[in-house]
Scaffold this motif. Structure first.
Motif, PDB file in Angstrom:
ATOM      1  N   GLU A  46       0.929  -1.166  -0.084  1.00 38.98           N
ATOM      2  CA  GLU A  46       0.098  -0.147   0.008  1.00 38.98           C
ATOM      3  C   GLU A  46       0.893   1.226  -0.181  1.00 38.98           C
ATOM      4  OE1 GLU A  46      -2.626  -0.219   3.458  1.00 38.98           O
ATOM      5  OE2 GLU A  46      -3.736  -1.896   2.368  1.00 38.98           O
ATOM      6  N   MET A  47       1.923   1.148   0.806  1.00 41.71           N
ATOM      7  CA  MET A  47       2.916   2.288   0.709  1.00 41.71           C
ATOM      8  C   MET A  47       3.642   2.592  -0.538  1.00 41.71           C
ATOM      9  SD  MET A  47       4.808   2.614   4.458  1.00 41.71           S
ATOM     10  CE  MET A  47       5.268   0.636   4.502  1.00 41.71           C
ATOM     11  N   VAL A  48       3.801   1.564  -1.380  1.00 40.36           N
ATOM     12  CA  VAL A  48       4.275   1.519  -2.769  1.00 40.36           C
ATOM     13  C   VAL A  48       3.273   2.195  -3.807  1.00 40.36           C
ATOM     14  CG1 VAL A  48       5.190   0.337  -4.966  1.00 40.36           C
ATOM     15  CG2 VAL A  48       6.000  -0.353  -2.412  1.00 40.36           C
ATOM     16  N   ALA A  49       2.179   1.658  -3.309  1.00 35.41           N
ATOM     17  CA  ALA A  49       0.902   2.125  -4.254  1.00 35.41           C
ATOM     18  C   ALA A  49       0.773   3.629  -3.988  1.00 35.41           C
ATOM     19  CB  ALA A  49      -0.436   1.505  -4.073  1.00 35.41           C
ATOM     20  N   SER A 100       9.822   3.806  -2.116  1.00 32.63           N
ATOM     21  CA  SER A 100      10.350   3.622  -3.421  1.00 32.63           C
ATOM     22  C   SER A 100      10.121   1.975  -3.546  1.00 32.63           C
ATOM     23  CB  SER A 100      11.834   3.807  -3.763  1.00 32.63           C
ATOM     24  OG  SER A 100      12.490   3.180  -2.988  1.00 32.63           O
ATOM     25  N   VAL A 101      10.140   1.314  -4.907  1.00 30.98           N
ATOM     26  CA  VAL A 101      10.119  -0.120  -5.066  1.00 30.98           C
ATOM     27  C   VAL A 101      11.339  -0.402  -4.356  1.00 30.98           C
ATOM     28  CG1 VAL A 101      10.043  -1.726  -6.985  1.00 30.98           C
ATOM     29  CG2 VAL A 101       8.834   0.213  -7.109  1.00 30.98           C
ATOM     30  N   ALA A 153      10.968  -1.049  -0.937  1.00 31.05           N
ATOM     31  CA  ALA A 153       9.772  -1.866  -0.389  1.00 31.05           C
ATOM     32  C   ALA A 153      10.314  -3.467  -0.521  1.00 31.05           C
ATOM     33  CB  ALA A 153       8.598  -1.902  -1.660  1.00 31.05           C
ATOM     34  N   GLU A 154      11.248  -3.620  -1.588  1.00 33.25           N
ATOM     35  CA  GLU A 154      12.124  -4.845  -1.718  1.00 33.25           C
ATOM     36  C   GLU A 154      12.823  -5.067  -0.510  1.00 33.25           C
ATOM     37  OE1 GLU A 154      13.146  -6.119  -6.267  1.00 33.25           O
ATOM     38  OE2 GLU A 154      14.044  -4.201  -5.479  1.00 33.25           O
ATOM     39  N   LYS A 155      13.371  -3.974   0.183  1.00 31.53           N
ATOM     40  CA  LYS A 155      14.207  -4.194   1.139  1.00 31.53           C
ATOM     41  C   LYS A 155      13.403  -4.722   2.480  1.00 31.53           C
ATOM     42  CE  LYS A 155      17.899  -1.188  -0.088  1.00 31.53           C
ATOM     43  NZ  LYS A 155      18.607   0.093   0.084  1.00 31.53           N
ATOM     44  N   LEU A 156      12.257  -3.862   2.522  1.00 30.62           N
ATOM     45  CA  LEU A 156      11.385  -4.400   3.548  1.00 30.62           C
ATOM     46  C   LEU A 156      10.545  -5.723   3.512  1.00 30.62           C
ATOM     47  CD1 LEU A 156       9.581  -0.858   3.911  1.00 30.62           C
ATOM     48  CD2 LEU A 156      11.055  -1.802   5.727  1.00 30.62           C
ATOM     49  N   LEU A 157      10.228  -5.929   2.244  1.00 32.14           N
ATOM     50  CA  LEU A 157       9.640  -7.311   2.098  1.00 32.14           C
ATOM     51  C   LEU A 157      10.867  -8.236   2.301  1.00 32.14           C
ATOM     52  CD1 LEU A 157       7.493  -6.672  -1.144  1.00 32.14           C
ATOM     53  CD2 LEU A 157       6.847  -7.118   1.153  1.00 32.14           C
TER      54      LEU A 157
END
Length: 139
Positions: free
Chosen positions: A10-13, A18-19, A22-26
């Protein structure tokens, strides 16, 4: 999908992160979930030691006895240290191991492999030419 992953997406949307972020967080959420699942599936603390016992055969009661208890954290640290071995040295080690009949390749070794091995290493007993019995297990 977990609530944490949903919030990250949702934060990316919403263009709040940034993407790449988001990758790091995921990845961090995935690692934490994996550790929690491993701990929950065990139901008890994992093994702390690799134990090797060598006992003489029944017909040789005076034979040598060996009792080695190696902390698994030492094994794990050694595996991490192996990643610092230069490629040329790894090639030489792999060649020597293969010549000795041990198909081992340091470049394909993953620390997760040792964890999986430890989970499946309940109790291994090997008789050496009828002279000794070697037991390897985790405790």
């Amino acid at each position: 999908m977990s609530e944490e992953k949903r919030k990250i997406l949702e934060m990316v949307a919403d263009k709040k992160i940034s993407v790449d972020d988001a990758e790091k967080l995921l990845a961090a959420v995935g690692e934490r979930a994996g550790e929690a699942a491993a701990g929950a599936s065990a139901g008890k603390p994992g093994p702390k030691y690799l134990r090797v016992l060598v006992e003489p055969a029944a017909d040789n009661p005076g034979g040598d006895r060996v009792n080695v208890r190696v902390p698994l954290n030492l094994v794990r640290a050694g595996l991490k240290f192996a990643s610092f071995i230069p490629a040329q040295a790894q090639d030489k080690i792999n060649r020597e191991m293969k010549e000795k009949g041990v198909p081992f390749d340091l470049s394909h070794f993953n620390p997760k492999d040792i964890e999986e091995l430890l989970v499946h290493l309940n109790d291994l007993t090997v008789e050496v030419e009828g002279k000794e019995k070697v037991r390897i297990f985790c405790e």
